[in-house]
Design a protein around this motif. Sequence first.
Motif, mmCIF file in Angstrom:
data_model
loop_
_atom_site.group_PDB
_atom_site.id
_atom_site.type_symbol
_atom_site.label_atom_id
_atom_site.label_comp_id
_atom_site.label_asym_id
_atom_site.label_seq_id
_atom_site.Cartn_x
_atom_site.Cartn_y
_atom_site.Cartn_z
ATOM 1 N N ALA A 127 -41.233 27.092 22.087
ATOM 2 C CA ALA A 127 -42.629 27.523 21.913
ATOM 3 C C ALA A 127 -43.162 26.842 20.658
ATOM 4 N N ASN A 128 -43.552 25.585 20.819
ATOM 5 C CA ASN A 128 -44.004 24.794 19.671
ATOM 6 C C ASN A 128 -45.522 24.920 19.533
ATOM 7 N N ALA A 129 -45.949 25.579 18.464
ATOM 8 C CA ALA A 129 -47.384 25.715 18.174
ATOM 9 C C ALA A 129 -48.128 26.411 19.303
ATOM 10 N N SER A 130 -47.519 27.416 19.903
ATOM 11 C CA SER A 130 -48.187 28.074 21.024
ATOM 12 C C SER A 130 -48.275 29.598 20.870
ATOM 13 N N LEU A 131 -47.211 30.257 20.400
ATOM 14 C CA LEU A 131 -47.224 31.727 20.388
ATOM 15 C C LEU A 131 -48.250 32.304 19.412
ATOM 16 N N PHE A 132 -48.694 31.494 18.444
ATOM 17 C CA PHE A 132 -49.683 32.037 17.494
ATOM 18 C C PHE A 132 -51.026 32.303 18.167
ATOM 19 N N SER A 159 -42.513 27.780 16.573
ATOM 20 C CA SER A 159 -43.102 27.234 15.356
ATOM 21 C C SER A 159 -44.568 27.608 15.367
ATOM 22 N N ASN A 160 -45.005 28.266 14.301
ATOM 23 C CA ASN A 160 -46.374 28.757 14.216
ATOM 24 C C ASN A 160 -46.941 28.487 12.830
ATOM 25 N N PRO A 161 -48.267 28.279 12.729
ATOM 26 C CA PRO A 161 -48.860 28.258 11.395
ATOM 27 C C PRO A 161 -48.665 29.630 10.764
ATOM 28 N N ARG A 162 -48.220 29.640 9.506
ATOM 29 C CA ARG A 162 -47.895 30.941 8.912
ATOM 30 C C ARG A 162 -49.091 31.485 8.133
ATOM 31 N N GLY A 163 -49.003 32.770 7.783
ATOM 32 C CA GLY A 163 -50.095 33.387 7.037
ATOM 33 C C GLY A 163 -49.644 34.710 6.462
ATOM 34 N N HIS A 164 -50.618 35.593 6.213
ATOM 35 C CA HIS A 164 -50.309 36.891 5.603
ATOM 36 C C HIS A 164 -50.625 38.000 6.603
ATOM 37 N N LEU A 212 -44.146 27.694 10.057
ATOM 38 C CA LEU A 212 -42.911 28.493 10.031
ATOM 39 C C LEU A 212 -42.194 28.304 11.361
ATOM 40 N N ALA A 213 -41.014 27.678 11.306
ATOM 41 C CA ALA A 213 -40.202 27.473 12.518
ATOM 42 C C ALA A 213 -39.033 28.450 12.487
ATOM 43 N N SER A 214 -38.723 29.048 13.636
ATOM 44 C CA SER A 214 -37.641 30.039 13.634
ATOM 45 C C SER A 214 -36.898 30.035 14.974
ATOM 46 N N LEU A 215 -35.612 30.410 14.895
ATOM 47 C CA LEU A 215 -34.737 30.404 16.083
ATOM 48 C C LEU A 215 -34.104 31.766 16.263
ATOM 49 N N TRP A 216 -34.024 32.190 17.533
ATOM 50 C CA TRP A 216 -33.645 33.560 17.877
ATOM 51 C C TRP A 216 -32.739 33.534 19.089
ATOM 52 N N ARG A 217 -31.713 34.397 19.073
ATOM 53 C CA ARG A 217 -30.842 34.463 20.234
ATOM 54 C C ARG A 217 -31.034 35.778 20.987
ATOM 55 N N LYS A 218 -31.022 35.684 22.311
ATOM 56 C CA LYS A 218 -30.896 36.878 23.152
ATOM 57 C C LYS A 218 -29.410 37.186 23.204
ATOM 58 N N PRO A 219 -28.986 38.325 22.674
ATOM 59 C CA PRO A 219 -27.544 38.593 22.630
ATOM 60 C C PRO A 219 -26.932 38.555 24.026
#
Length: 232
Positions: A127-132, A159-164, A212-219
Amino acid sequence: MREANDPGAHGADDAPGALDGITRRTLAHYERNARQFFAGTIDHDVSQNIGALLAAIEAPAPFTLLDLGCGPGRDLKTFSTLGHRAVGLDGSAEFVAMARAYSGCEVWHQDFLHLDLPPDSFDGVFANASLFHVPSAALPEVLAALHGALKPGGVLFSSNPRGHNEEGWNGPRYGSYYDYPTWERHLAVAGFVPLHHYYRPEGLPREQQPWLASLWRKPNVNQRTERSNHPA
Ligand SMILES: C[S@@+](CC[C@H](N)C(=O)[O-])C[C@H]1O[C@@H](n2cnc3c(N)ncnc32)[C@H](O)[C@@H]1O
């Protein structure tokens, strides 16, 4: 901009019609500007993000991947050239057609707010620049759909533009801009385990790293069982 919802909270614009209106307007912008977007982004170097997703997947290659919000297909083509089976998904009909032509991959025309995905099917979601673009009120449902579509042990990259933790209209496009702790809470509620995160572009001071790029696992099933067997 208004404050982005914390996980579980509900805001004023949560009526399903209002959320659909938001995504329709954002998609209409991409639809109108599809050719310019392609020309302006085709050369973007996202190899760090692609490498991070592929390195985090523990299944044997080749992988089955979903490029969520694939746009005109730049990254689909890379995944496919690397020998993986990549499927694209986008809400813009123009991008869907362009991505099919550019990458030769299968591309699904779907809205993030109404995802219809096969269960336990993907080794990775990119999900590159999309979920935001997802309003925070709709995010839990979208993340749950992605969790359901991943195979156990599969990996979500975002990866999303980050903010507050604010959201609202940025010109013709709606965006939600999270800091890492809030983004992590949303992902944890959806059942994801954090792997790692980083800021982009690489090698710059943090104030010049808007992404902000981040990686997550489905257990996988064993991990879930191990955890539930532990005393609290
Ligand atoms: C900033 S572009 C990123 C495109 C591509 N991933 C890239 O990295 O160049 C955001 C993408 O998300 C898609 N998108 C935005 N909102 C969407 C929605 N509600 N449903 C489906 N796609 C959406 C847009 O059409 C666009 O292709």
